[in-house]
Design an enzyme around this catalytic site. Sequence first.
Site, PDB file in Angstrom:
ATOM      1  N   GLU A  94      67.444  40.468  64.908  1.00 17.37           N
ATOM      2  CA  GLU A  94      67.065  39.313  65.736  1.00 17.37           C
ATOM      3  C   GLU A  94      68.317  38.713  66.345  1.00 17.37           C
ATOM      4  OE1 GLU A  94      64.507  36.403  63.866  1.00 17.37           O
ATOM      5  OE2 GLU A  94      65.431  34.758  64.993  1.00 17.37           O
ATOM      6  N   GLU A 128      68.772  28.378  70.067  1.00 16.26           N
ATOM      7  CA  GLU A 128      67.808  27.603  69.297  1.00 16.26           C
ATOM      8  C   GLU A 128      68.317  26.166  69.252  1.00 16.26           C
ATOM      9  OE1 GLU A 128      65.655  29.888  65.796  1.00 16.26           O
ATOM     10  OE2 GLU A 128      67.833  30.005  65.575  1.00 16.26           O
TER      11      GLU A 128
END
Length: 283
Positions: free
Chosen positions: A161, A166
């Site tokens: 990932e 974020e």
Amino acid sequence: MWIVNKKVKSKKIVQVFCLIILVTLLRCNPDDFQKLENREWELVWSDEFEGAAGTSPDPAKWQFDIGTGENGWGNQELQYYTSRPQNISMDGNGHLVITARNEIFAGSPFTSARIKTQGLFEQAYGRVEARLKTPYGPGLWPAFWMLGSNIETVNWPQCGEIDIMELRGQEPNIIHGSLHGPGYSAGNAVTKKYTLSMGRFDTDFYNYAIEWDEEKIDFFLNEFLYQRIRRDDVPGEWVYDQPFFIILNVAVGGTFVGFPTIHTPFPQRMMIDYVRVFREIKR
């Protein structure tokens, strides 16, 4: 009454002055970390979100994740993802808007949207970037990220990932760039945050990007390199020598951000100006 020794005081002033000069000179020296090799890029995929107001994202480029996933998409998230225009649509001004709402829907207390290029576009290496404006508020979790295309066969985190961006809604001036893989996932991810000294990510558009090759992944904010993760920097297997697909979403709640509060304003929107993917041209 304080009696000041003038000689001692003068010496201290000189020392402080010399220290200021030294710090200034050090700051003026070029940062070797920012001395990037010249690269030539070719645009291979993009979405500029030029559709009419209220229309859905291009189905030739994006597909939806629907529902609550397993255990709140593995993170105890609270939202139900839909494909409704109330949660995701063009605004008619060149943006895709993902809207998180506080509403009861299919047994969940919140709704939002999550789209991905899985099965439609996947690439190994290159430059991946998006220009977007985040939402804000406690418990909101916007993200621009990627998963390995082999996730259906090896599962997470073996698939790898790459979190290009974020943000915790309660920290609207801080973003995080991370890698998750076998031996370094979830709370043990290889990660770094970038903090705006002035401003917030929800008040303007910013460009988030990675440049990725066989040996490293570089993380950029507005073309400033703030993190480099080399193959040898991860404490487990390097799983980034395969194609990855792109994901955009706004989660509500979850292990990374906690619960929304009475101070979380709804609805909240992530506005995406564009997503672009480039391949390096090697002469």
